[in-house]
Design an enzyme around this catalytic site. Structure first.
Site, PDB file in Angstrom:
ATOM      1  N   GLU A  69       0.845  -1.198   0.000  1.00 21.57           N
ATOM      2  CA  GLU A  69       0.000   0.000   0.000  1.00 21.57           C
ATOM      3  C   GLU A  69       0.881   1.249   0.000  1.00 21.57           C
ATOM      4  O   GLU A  69       1.964   1.260   0.592  1.00 21.57           O
ATOM      5  CB  GLU A  69      -0.891   0.003   1.244  1.00 21.57           C
ATOM      6  CG  GLU A  69      -1.853   1.188   1.335  1.00 21.57           C
ATOM      7  CD  GLU A  69      -2.695   1.160   2.599  1.00 21.57           C
ATOM      8  OE1 GLU A  69      -3.247   2.219   2.952  1.00 21.57           O
ATOM      9  OE2 GLU A  69      -2.794   0.081   3.230  1.00 21.57           O
ATOM     10  N   ASP A  95       2.754  -3.272 -28.291  1.00 22.79           N
ATOM     11  CA  ASP A  95       2.767  -4.073 -27.063  1.00 22.79           C
ATOM     12  C   ASP A  95       3.853  -5.145 -27.169  1.00 22.79           C
ATOM     13  O   ASP A  95       5.004  -4.911 -26.845  1.00 22.79           O
ATOM     14  CB  ASP A  95       1.383  -4.682 -26.828  1.00 22.79           C
ATOM     15  CG  ASP A  95       1.244  -5.307 -25.450  1.00 22.79           C
ATOM     16  OD1 ASP A  95       2.248  -5.400 -24.728  1.00 22.79           O
ATOM     17  OD2 ASP A  95       0.123  -5.706 -25.086  1.00 22.79           O
ATOM     18  N   THR A  96       3.525  -6.309 -27.677  1.00 22.16           N
ATOM     19  CA  THR A  96       4.546  -7.360 -27.821  1.00 22.16           C
ATOM     20  C   THR A  96       5.337  -7.201 -29.117  1.00 22.16           C
ATOM     21  O   THR A  96       6.308  -7.920 -29.334  1.00 22.16           O
ATOM     22  CB  THR A  96       3.885  -8.745 -27.820  1.00 22.16           C
ATOM     23  OG1 THR A  96       3.008  -8.853 -28.955  1.00 22.16           O
ATOM     24  CG2 THR A  96       3.102  -8.980 -26.547  1.00 22.16           C
ATOM     25  N   LYS A 129      -5.510  -9.005 -40.392  1.00 23.42           N
ATOM     26  CA  LYS A 129      -5.028 -10.079 -39.521  1.00 23.42           C
ATOM     27  C   LYS A 129      -6.191 -10.751 -38.817  1.00 23.42           C
ATOM     28  O   LYS A 129      -7.229 -10.137 -38.552  1.00 23.42           O
ATOM     29  CB  LYS A 129      -4.028  -9.535 -38.491  1.00 23.42           C
ATOM     30  CG  LYS A 129      -4.630  -8.565 -37.479  1.00 23.42           C
ATOM     31  CD  LYS A 129      -3.575  -8.022 -36.534  1.00 23.42           C
ATOM     32  CE  LYS A 129      -4.209  -7.029 -35.535  1.00 23.42           C
ATOM     33  NZ  LYS A 129      -3.210  -6.413 -34.659  1.00 23.42           N
TER      34      LYS A 129
END
Length: 313
Positions: free
Chosen positions: A43, A225-226, A195
């Site tokens: 936290e 992203d990847t 795609k």
């Protein structure tokens, strides 16, 4: 009585601290002082270490996953509201969780709408962001949203490259509108990749719509992203006779095997902004800063002047 514009103060969340300092410098001020206390269980609690009562404050922080980045932004907004800030502008260079902008199958959340509501409930009075994954996300907010376009950063760079036989490409059907906008600005041709996915981040089949023979291709997307889609598209275009393939992607998420995919691919260059800090360096990645863009828009918002000149696409 004349309207008195008080001093604006700029603060940054932890992961956007480097970008926050650049924006504050371009704005002409220093980054405000925030101390974050952390507990052993994970936290954390941000604390403003200066008065913000009655002021307009800008809180800079991208909300890319994990959840800590979004949670920190929410806590910073809530703390500012409770400290009696007059205006609280959440500056989200990258608006995370945006890929969940609709129900694409039964029994799933619309996370982008949820995040929008959380930011408003926390106390944000205005949102400034850049290259949303889907334009309609602006409609999820009841507060004003300034949706900036990274094209103001990328187009000058592309023009300086002075590429012959330039062709703009979209890595998927969903990005065709963005690709057409770039092609119109650069007076170039457009090709589209089609795609089919087996599941998230896994491409089953890709096909090219258009001719890239003898062309210098620039792929355009809002995020990477990847890098699976980009690198596969680049390899496909080189196989179809392209002279070179570059990519411009606003938000460099670069998770999983992204860096490995980039190094193995035929992609010549990946051009990104610093909306998200890179986890490692690569000779194939060129970073263009969005600090000047955000600082200029923040100035205009603070001074209640027009920002329409920044919406070139």
């Amino acid at each position: 009585m004349p309207i008195v514009i008080t001093e604006a103060k700029i603060f940054a969340c932890s992961q956007s601290m480097v970008l926050g300092k650049k924006i504050a410098k371009a704005f002409g001020t220093k980054l405000g002082n925030v101390i974050t206390s952390k507990y052993s269980d994970g936290e954390f609690q941000p604390s403003y270490e200066e008065s913000i009562r009655g002021t307009r404050i800008f809180i800079i922080g991208s909300t890319n996953p994990g959840p800590e980045n979004l949670m920190e932004m929410l806590l910073m907004i809530d703390a500012a509201k409770r400290a009696s800030a007059r205006h609280i502008t959440a500056v989200l260079p990258y608006f995370g969780w945006a890929r969940q902008d609709r129900k694409d199958k039964p029994r799933v959340p619309i996370a982008a709408k949820l995040v929008a509501k959380m930011l408003e409930v926390a106390g944000a009075t205005r949102i400034i962001t850049m290259d949303l994954h889907a334009d309609q996300i602006q409609g999820f907010f009841e507060k004003p949203v300034d949706h900036l376009f990274a094209s103001t950063i990328f187009l000058p760079y592309l023009r300086k490259l002075n590429l012959d036989n330039l062709t703009i490409a979209s890595p998927d059907m969903g990005g065709s509108k963005r690709a057409y906008a770039y092609s119109k600005a650069l007076e170039s041709d457009v090709v589209i990749c089609y795609k089919q996915r087996a599941k998230a981040n896994v491409i089953m089949h890709m096909e090219l719509i258009g001719d890239v023979t003898g062309k210098n291709v620039v792929l355009v997307d809002d995020m990477v992203d990847t890098a699976g889609t980009l690198t596969r598209a680049a390899d496909l275009m080189m196989e179809r006779g392209a002279l070179s393939v570059r990519a411009i992607c606003t938000h460099p998420i670069l998770s999983g095997n992204a860096y490995e995919n980039l190094e193995k691919s035929k992609l010549e260059e990946l051009i990104v902004t610093d909306s998200i800090p890179l986890s490692q360096t690569s000779d194939k990645i060129r970073v263009l800063s969005c600090a000047e863009l955000f600082a200029d828009v923040m100035h205009r918002v603070h001074e209640n002047s027009s920002i329409s000149s920044k919406f070139i696409m």
